[in-house]
Design a protein around this motif. Structure first.
Motif, short mmCIF file in Angstrom:
data_model
loop_
_atom_site.label_atom_id
_atom_site.label_comp_id
_atom_site.label_asym_id
_atom_site.label_seq_id
_atom_site.Cartn_x
_atom_site.Cartn_y
_atom_site.Cartn_z
N LEU A 98 0.80 -1.23 0.00
CA LEU A 98 0.00 0.00 0.00
C LEU A 98 0.83 1.28 0.00
CD1 LEU A 98 -2.93 -1.08 2.34
CD2 LEU A 98 -3.02 -0.74 -0.15
N PRO A 99 1.86 1.41 0.85
CA PRO A 99 2.62 2.67 0.84
C PRO A 99 3.22 3.02 -0.52
CG PRO A 99 3.11 1.45 2.83
CD PRO A 99 2.30 0.53 1.94
N THR A 100 3.79 2.03 -1.21
CA THR A 100 4.36 2.29 -2.53
C THR A 100 3.27 2.58 -3.55
OG1 THR A 100 6.24 0.87 -2.03
CG2 THR A 100 5.81 1.32 -4.36
N ARG A 101 2.23 1.77 -3.54
CA ARG A 101 1.14 1.94 -4.51
C ARG A 101 0.45 3.29 -4.38
NH1 ARG A 101 -3.96 -2.23 -5.44
NH2 ARG A 101 -5.11 -0.87 -6.84
N PHE A 102 0.28 3.75 -3.13
CA PHE A 102 -0.45 5.00 -2.91
C PHE A 102 0.43 6.17 -2.47
CE2 PHE A 102 -3.66 1.69 -2.75
CZ PHE A 102 -4.59 2.20 -3.64
N GLY A 103 1.74 5.98 -2.47
CA GLY A 103 2.68 7.08 -2.27
C GLY A 103 2.68 7.73 -0.90
N TYR A 104 2.70 6.92 0.15
CA TYR A 104 2.82 7.49 1.50
C TYR A 104 3.88 6.73 2.29
CZ TYR A 104 -0.07 3.62 3.31
OH TYR A 104 -0.57 2.38 3.64
N MET A 105 4.41 7.40 3.31
CA MET A 105 5.42 6.81 4.18
C MET A 105 4.82 6.63 5.57
SD MET A 105 9.25 8.22 5.08
CE MET A 105 9.70 8.27 3.36
N ALA A 106 4.77 5.38 6.04
CA ALA A 106 4.16 5.10 7.34
C ALA A 106 4.99 5.67 8.49
CB ALA A 106 3.95 3.60 7.52
N SER A 107 6.30 5.70 8.33
CA SER A 107 7.16 6.20 9.41
C SER A 107 8.14 7.24 8.90
CB SER A 107 7.92 5.06 10.09
OG SER A 107 8.76 5.59 11.12
N PRO A 108 7.73 8.50 8.89
CA PRO A 108 8.68 9.56 8.52
C PRO A 108 9.90 9.58 9.43
CG PRO A 108 6.45 10.41 8.47
CD PRO A 108 6.38 9.04 9.09
N GLN A 109 9.71 9.19 10.71
CA GLN A 109 10.84 9.17 11.63
C GLN A 109 11.90 8.18 11.16
OE1 GLN A 109 10.10 7.72 15.64
NE2 GLN A 109 11.73 9.01 16.45
N ALA A 110 11.50 7.00 10.72
CA ALA A 110 12.46 6.00 10.23
C ALA A 110 13.19 6.54 9.00
CB ALA A 110 11.76 4.69 9.92
N GLY A 111 12.46 7.21 8.11
CA GLY A 111 13.08 7.82 6.93
C GLY A 111 14.05 8.91 7.31
N TRP A 112 13.69 9.72 8.31
CA TRP A 112 14.55 10.80 8.77
C TRP A 112 15.84 10.24 9.37
CZ3 TRP A 112 16.17 12.21 13.76
CH2 TRP A 112 16.84 13.43 13.84
N VAL A 113 15.72 9.18 10.18
CA VAL A 113 16.90 8.57 10.78
C VAL A 113 17.83 8.04 9.69
CG1 VAL A 113 17.71 6.63 12.20
CG2 VAL A 113 15.82 8.04 12.99
N ALA A 114 17.25 7.38 8.69
CA ALA A 114 18.07 6.85 7.60
C ALA A 114 18.78 7.98 6.85
CB ALA A 114 17.20 6.03 6.63
N ARG A 115 18.04 9.08 6.57
CA ARG A 115 18.65 10.21 5.87
C ARG A 115 19.72 10.86 6.73
NH1 ARG A 115 13.33 10.86 4.83
NH2 ARG A 115 13.14 12.62 6.24
N SER A 116 19.50 10.95 8.04
CA SER A 116 20.48 11.56 8.95
C SER A 116 21.79 10.77 8.94
CB SER A 116 19.93 11.59 10.37
OG SER A 116 18.84 12.44 10.46
N CYS A 117 21.67 9.45 8.93
CA CYS A 117 22.87 8.60 8.92
C CYS A 117 23.63 8.71 7.61
CB CYS A 117 22.47 7.14 9.18
SG CYS A 117 21.85 6.90 10.87
N GLU A 118 22.93 9.07 6.55
CA GLU A 118 23.56 9.25 5.24
C GLU A 118 24.01 10.68 5.03
OE1 GLU A 118 20.48 8.06 2.56
OE2 GLU A 118 20.51 5.99 3.26
N GLY A 119 23.70 11.57 6.00
CA GLY A 119 24.08 12.97 5.89
C GLY A 119 23.13 13.80 5.07
N GLY A 120 21.89 13.33 4.86
CA GLY A 120 20.97 14.05 4.01
C GLY A 120 19.77 14.65 4.70
N ALA A 121 19.74 14.71 6.03
CA ALA A 121 18.59 15.30 6.72
C ALA A 121 18.59 16.80 6.51
CB ALA A 121 18.63 14.97 8.21
N ARG A 122 17.37 17.36 6.47
CA ARG A 122 17.30 18.81 6.30
C ARG A 122 17.16 19.52 7.61
NH1 ARG A 122 11.80 21.17 4.70
NH2 ARG A 122 10.38 19.78 5.69
#
Length: 183
Positions: free
Chosen positions: A159-183
């Motif tokens: 569902l998230p991919t099909r309908f374009g939503y992220m269930a956990s923005p926090q998990a995405g933010w943590v991943a981006r932070s570890c990669e140096g890409g958080a805003r």
């Protein structure tokens, strides 16, 4: 979006985003998640404190939307408070005439009815996808059985991919932070 929120955004444009502090459960209820709650685990297992103040809930509902990455948030003045979703961005309440109302009181029109591997019913609408509130499954069954809402099978994990939503923005933010890409 409320005018007071727009004014705050104009006055303070660079307030950092907030992740992990607000959750929406599968019954359309909002939860506040402090540091201890977040440390105890993801939203599905550690929800936090149920919000019960009607005016606060209405304020959140009026200022609830998604960003370009499909992360849902509540615009709290100049700060975006990203929402952890237990299920989907919308939770549908079905009215006796089979019309839909979101947990935010917004009306929607059904486009597709979907059932997942656990028998949960989702409705894809003109404003997005949402889970049918458990109390309204008998009404939804009437619409399905009458052929008004023909069912399609779907995997909940798709569902998230099909309908374009992220269930956990926090998990995405943590991943981006570890990669140096958080805003």
């Amino acid at each position: 979006m409320d005018d007071i929120v727009k004014q705050a955004l104009a006055k303070w444009p660079n307030v950092p985003d907030c992740y992990g502090w607000l959750g929406l459960d599968a019954r359309g209820r909002w939860y506040l998640r402090d540091d201890a709650t977040q440390a105890a685990g993801p939203f599905a297992q550690s929800k936090g404190q149920l919000l019960e103040h009607d005016k606060l809930i209405a304020f959140i509902a009026r200022n609830y939307e998604a960003d370009a990455q499909g992360q849902w948030f509540f615009q709290n003045g100049p700060q975006r408070v990203y929402v952890e979703l237990e299920a989907t961005p919308w939770i549908w309440r079905i009215q006796p005439d089979l019309s839909l109302q979101a947990h935010t009181c917004q009306a929607a029109e059904v486009r597709e009815a979907l059932v997942d591997e656990q028998g949960r019913l989702y409705l894809a609408t003109d404003i997005g996808v949402g889970l049918v509130h458990t109390m309204d499954v008998p009404l939804a069954a009437e619409a399905v059985e009458s052929g008004r809402w023909p069912l399609q099978e779907v995997l909940a994990s798709d569902l998230p991919t099909r309908f374009g939503y992220m269930a956990s923005p926090q998990a995405g933010w943590v991943a981006r932070s570890c990669e140096g890409g958080a805003r």
